[in-house]
Design an enzyme around this catalytic site. Structure first.
Site, PDB file in Angstrom:
ATOM      1  N   LEU A 430       0.572   4.737  11.121  1.00  0.00           N
ATOM      2  CA  LEU A 430       1.599   4.203  10.221  1.00  0.00           C
ATOM      3  C   LEU A 430       1.907   5.188   9.105  1.00  0.00           C
ATOM      4  O   LEU A 430       3.021   5.216   8.578  1.00  0.00           O
ATOM      5  CB  LEU A 430       1.127   2.867   9.617  1.00  0.00           C
ATOM      6  CG  LEU A 430       0.983   1.690  10.595  1.00  0.00           C
ATOM      7  CD1 LEU A 430       0.388   0.492   9.870  1.00  0.00           C
ATOM      8  CD2 LEU A 430       2.334   1.321  11.195  1.00  0.00           C
ATOM      9  N   GLY A 433      -1.954   9.995   4.036  1.00  0.00           N
ATOM     10  CA  GLY A 433      -1.891  10.275   2.607  1.00  0.00           C
ATOM     11  C   GLY A 433      -3.138  10.981   2.132  1.00  0.00           C
ATOM     12  O   GLY A 433      -4.005  11.387   2.912  1.00  0.00           O
ATOM     13  N   GLY A 436      -6.474   9.059   3.159  1.00  0.00           N
ATOM     14  CA  GLY A 436      -6.832   8.774   4.531  1.00  0.00           C
ATOM     15  C   GLY A 436      -5.618   8.543   5.410  1.00  0.00           C
ATOM     16  O   GLY A 436      -4.476   8.724   5.001  1.00  0.00           O
ATOM     17  N   THR A 437      -5.881   8.135   6.671  1.00  0.00           N
ATOM     18  CA  THR A 437      -4.835   7.859   7.660  1.00  0.00           C
ATOM     19  C   THR A 437      -4.850   6.378   8.004  1.00  0.00           C
ATOM     20  O   THR A 437      -5.911   5.792   8.208  1.00  0.00           O
ATOM     21  CB  THR A 437      -5.065   8.693   8.931  1.00  0.00           C
ATOM     22  OG1 THR A 437      -5.099  10.074   8.576  1.00  0.00           O
ATOM     23  CG2 THR A 437      -3.956   8.465   9.934  1.00  0.00           C
ATOM     24  N   LYS A 452      -7.469   1.629   7.990  1.00  0.00           N
ATOM     25  CA  LYS A 452      -7.463   2.908   7.289  1.00  0.00           C
ATOM     26  C   LYS A 452      -8.775   3.651   7.510  1.00  0.00           C
ATOM     27  O   LYS A 452      -9.849   3.145   7.216  1.00  0.00           O
ATOM     28  CB  LYS A 452      -7.236   2.708   5.795  1.00  0.00           C
ATOM     29  CG  LYS A 452      -7.139   4.031   5.029  1.00  0.00           C
ATOM     30  CD  LYS A 452      -6.605   3.826   3.641  1.00  0.00           C
ATOM     31  CE  LYS A 452      -6.325   5.166   2.972  1.00  0.00           C
ATOM     32  NZ  LYS A 452      -5.745   5.015   1.643  1.00  0.00           N
ATOM     33  N   ASP A 549      -2.426   4.202  -8.627  1.00  0.00           N
ATOM     34  CA  ASP A 549      -1.352   4.929  -7.926  1.00  0.00           C
ATOM     35  C   ASP A 549      -0.172   3.995  -7.677  1.00  0.00           C
ATOM     36  O   ASP A 549       0.288   3.830  -6.549  1.00  0.00           O
ATOM     37  CB  ASP A 549      -1.884   5.504  -6.606  1.00  0.00           C
ATOM     38  CG  ASP A 549      -0.941   6.552  -6.019  1.00  0.00           C
ATOM     39  OD1 ASP A 549      -0.057   7.033  -6.753  1.00  0.00           O
ATOM     40  OD2 ASP A 549      -1.093   6.892  -4.831  1.00  0.00           O
TER      41      ASP A 549
END
Length: 749
Positions: A430, A433, A436-437, A452, A549
């Site tokens: 999806l 970043g 992580g993925t 994640k 964030d």
């Protein structure tokens, strides 16, 4: 006197007639300049190099002395060449380091003409793998972009300096130095600095920043580059840059058909398509070496010559050179394997039978040993999984789950998550970043989830990970994405979150063909729900949680346009001791709190600043950072504050909302955004106050008398209503959470 090779642009010799693809190379041609060999297709002088016939003399060189001379740039005329390679299709040149220095007198950066390089009229391009953009300095953001070309690109990075003690020789990972890769097919660029960041005048650091595109292997960061600014002095102001070149701009298939222009003229040579843009190169075939661009230039390599090559056979004296290869042959009356074994005298038949028997016995032993090894490995794998589970706080988490009845939190196995994602297939990604993925997956109970795979976390996070996951699992708010569980039996934990199918607020505003066609009421609703979620995390979670964030890509939107705050990869729990005082600065450029960037102290007011930028995106439909825009419009928050100070708010508002809602209500939201963006955190409202103000404006916009009242009457009502932003600014009762830093909690979107 030092010698140099200079590349001459094609326009200087446009009147020269085109030559054949493979002209003769007279013995009178100069093939050396100083200590540099000049192999064909390069050459010095007419008839000594390959002329493409397109008013381009990529391969035409001149040999000059440098005494008293000033070298001209490749975009205009000349650069110094330090090496040429026909086997790799590369040339190494010297590139200038670009300085950018702060002027204490004017409190601004000295303006200089920034150099640029244009290779678009040649057959050169920048080598992707070998080169990097290097930025050196304190609070310095630089980038390179395309010039004079229809193919646009831009890449850059930022070097920060929280304190001199954190600088380390040889480390270029963000503190005082950063590196960025460049895209493929680039043959033009200009180096630029971002004014909003390159304005630091911090004691203990040089006032100058530097940027250069250079060969990565030739750069080694030294702390003095930042503290004393001796980067230029220590390198002489020039560093190596690697260029790829091709001999033709067509593919190999096209070049072979054009027999008059085909450049691979040596026997035992072959054509290779370029991996860095259009064009082709020539290589000698395997087992041959030399120059494929010259007839009979590829000569057989004698692999058996152990003075040049490592002896290829295991038995001395058995190597026989062949055309393009070699053989390892045992001498007469011996048998064996001269390649990787031994050559022994031939044995009798009895010896052969004995050897067969021994071999069978060895096979049985090997099989038995392999079975025992596999069983031991299986037990070891189970022990490793159990070790990771304990290391990440799994036992503590398991005990807490048993003691708290009705707690909806699942400890998933690695196998369950592999099954849900088809073994983490790339097609299920999806997003990727800094933390992580994220993969899309489907559990056995048919629930769609976002899984994640986090990046590495520090030792302290490992010890408290289970406890923090338990806290996050109890966050129950309709505007916060739900955490279902995690997997702890892997090296770095994986987390399982609720899947929201309809994308992010960023995509809703910027990523769709009609993204700006969102009503003011819907925008106000999304802003209010986001503020409510952040206020919940700050005020009612136990312990409080700071997101860290906040940005439009981290706010998901469901099918009913309900906001869901996600991606807690940079989040932090409230501190429990003084050891957690500061954190490494992380976040997204354009949303980062300036005070957090200066002090490294993450507070709840850092989220308030980032939320203010999200409010601006909703009001203007502009991106938080747009490097393609005019200088004063690149940073949305700076552009907005300047417009507010000059009473030009109407110029940057989205045209749609100006036509559907009273300007007085819009100005109230803009005023709230302005207070959220205060430079000093103590002047910003809390998220609870921001949510209450947005709720008041929402009710006023929906009330019948509020919709029918004239602008003058509405202004009077707003001026007298309680809880306005002006009162928020003046009140001394609003106090932010403890200004301390926090331990990061890795969580997925």
């Amino acid at each position: 006197m030092m010698l140099l090779i200079a590349l001459i642009i094609a326009v200087l010799v446009s009147a020269w007639p085109p030559a054949a693809a493979t002209p003769p190379t007279p013995s009178s041609c100069q093939r050396r300049c100083g200590d540099l060999d000049i192999p064909y297709p390069f050459g010095i002088g007419r008839g000594c190099y390959h002329d493409t016939g397109e008013n381009d003399i990529t391969f035409g060189l001149t040999c000059h002395g440098t005494a008293g001379g000033r070298h001209r740039t490749i975009s205009g005329e000349m650069v110094e060449v330090i090496s040429l390679s026909v086997s790799h299709g590369q040339a190494r040149i010297l590139n200038d380091i670009v300085p950018w220095c702060y002027n204490p007198a004017s409190r601004s950066m000295d303006e200089e003409t920034l150099p640029w390089m244009d290779l678009s009229d040649s057959q050169f391009s920048l080598t992707v793998e070998a080169n990097r953009l290097v930025v050196v300095g304190c609070n310095s953001f630089a980038y390179v972009r395309s010039v004079n070309t229809s193919k646009e690109y831009m890449t850059g990075c930022m070097a920060t300096c929280p304190s001199a003690g954190q600088l380390e020789n040889g480390s270029c990972s963000g503190m005082g130095c950063c590196e960025a890769a460049i895209p493929r097919g680039v043959n033009t660029y200009q180096t630029l600095f971002e004014h909003n960041f390159n304005t630091s005048n911090i004691t203990g650091f040089s006032r100058c920043s530097y940027a250069v595109l250079m060969e990565a292997a030739e750069f080694s960061f030294q702390t003095t580059y930042v503290t004393t600014g001796d980067f230029v002095e220590s390198t002489g102001g020039k560093v190596p840059l690697v260029l790829d070149w091709v001999v033709g701009k067509e593919t190999c298939d096209e070049a072979v058909r054009n027999t008059t222009a085909y450049m691979c003229v040596s026997s035992n040579s072959e054509c290779v398509d370029s991996s860095n843009g259009p064009g082709y190169l020539c290589n000698c075939s395997r087992g041959y070496d030399g120059n494929p661009y010259v007839r009979d230039g590829c000569q057989d390599v004698n692999e058996c010559d152990d003075t040049t090559f490592k002896y290829p056979c295991s038995v001395p004296g058995t190597c026989v050179n062949t055309a393009g290869g070699f053989l390892c042959s045992c001498p007469d009356k011996t048998t064996g394997n001269a390649y990787n074994g031994t050559c022994d005298a031939k044995k009798s038949q009895l010896g052969v039978r004995m050897a067969v028997g021994v071999s069978v016995g060895l096979v049985v032993v090997v099989i038995a040993t392999s079975c025992a090894y596999m069983m031991n490995q299986k037990r070891s794998l189970a022990a490793v999984k159990q070790s990771y589970f304990r290391q990440h706080g799994g036992l503590l988490l398991f005990e807490e789950m048993k003691s708290k009845q009705g707690l909806s939190f699942t400890l998933f196995t690695k196998e369950e998550l592999e099954e849900a994602t088809d073994k983490f297939d790339e097609r299920n990604v999806l997003g990727k970043g800094g933390n992580g993925t994220v993969y899309k997956g489907a559990l056995k109970d048919k629930r769609l989830v976002a899984i994640k795979k986090c990046k590495l976390i520090n030792e302290r996070q490992e010890k408290e990970f289970g406890k923090e996951m338990l806290i996050l699992s109890q966050v129950n708010h309709r505007n916060v994405v739900r955490l279902y569980g995690c997997c702890l039996e892997v090296e770095v934990p994986m987390l399982v979150y609720q899947f929201i199918p309809n994308g992010t607020l960023y995509q809703l505003i910027h990523g769709r063909p009609h993204g700006s066609r969102i009503s003011f009421t819907t925008r106000l609703k999304i802003a209010h729900e986001t503020a409510e979620a952040l206020a919940y995390l700050h005020s009612w979670a136990s312990p409080p949680i700071i997101h860290g964030d906040v940005k439009s890509p981290n706010i998901l939107i469901d099918e009913d346009y309900m906001a869901k705050v996600a991606d807690f990869g940079a989040s932090a729990l409230a501190p429990t001791d003084e050891d957690q005082f500061v954190t490494f600065v992380q976040g997204t450029y354009g949303y980062l709190d300036p005070e957090y960037m200066q002090t490294s102290k993450l507070t709840s007011k850092s989220d308030v600043y980032s939320f203010g930028v999200v409010l601006l995106e909703l009001l203007t439909c502009k991106k938080a950072m747009n490097l393609q825009a005019l200088e004063e419009e690149k940073n949305l928050s700076s552009h907005f504050l300047l417009a507010m100070s000059e009473n030009r708010l109407d110029e940057i508002l989205d045209e749609q909302i100006k036509g559907e809602q009273s300007i007085e209500l819009i100005e109230q939201v803009a005023e709230l955004a302005k207070h959220c963006l205060e430079m000093a955190s103590e002047k910003r409202p809390s998220m609870r106050e921001a949510a209450e103000e947005l709720d008041r404006v929402m009710k006023l916009s929906q009330h019948p008398w509020g919709q029918e009242t004239s602008d003058e009457e509405l202004k009077a009502l707003l001026a007298g209503s309680p809880g306005t932003c002006s009162e928020i600014e003046l009140s001394n009762a609003y106090v932010s959470m403890t200004d301390s830093a926090y331990l990061g909690v890795q969580s997925p979107r």
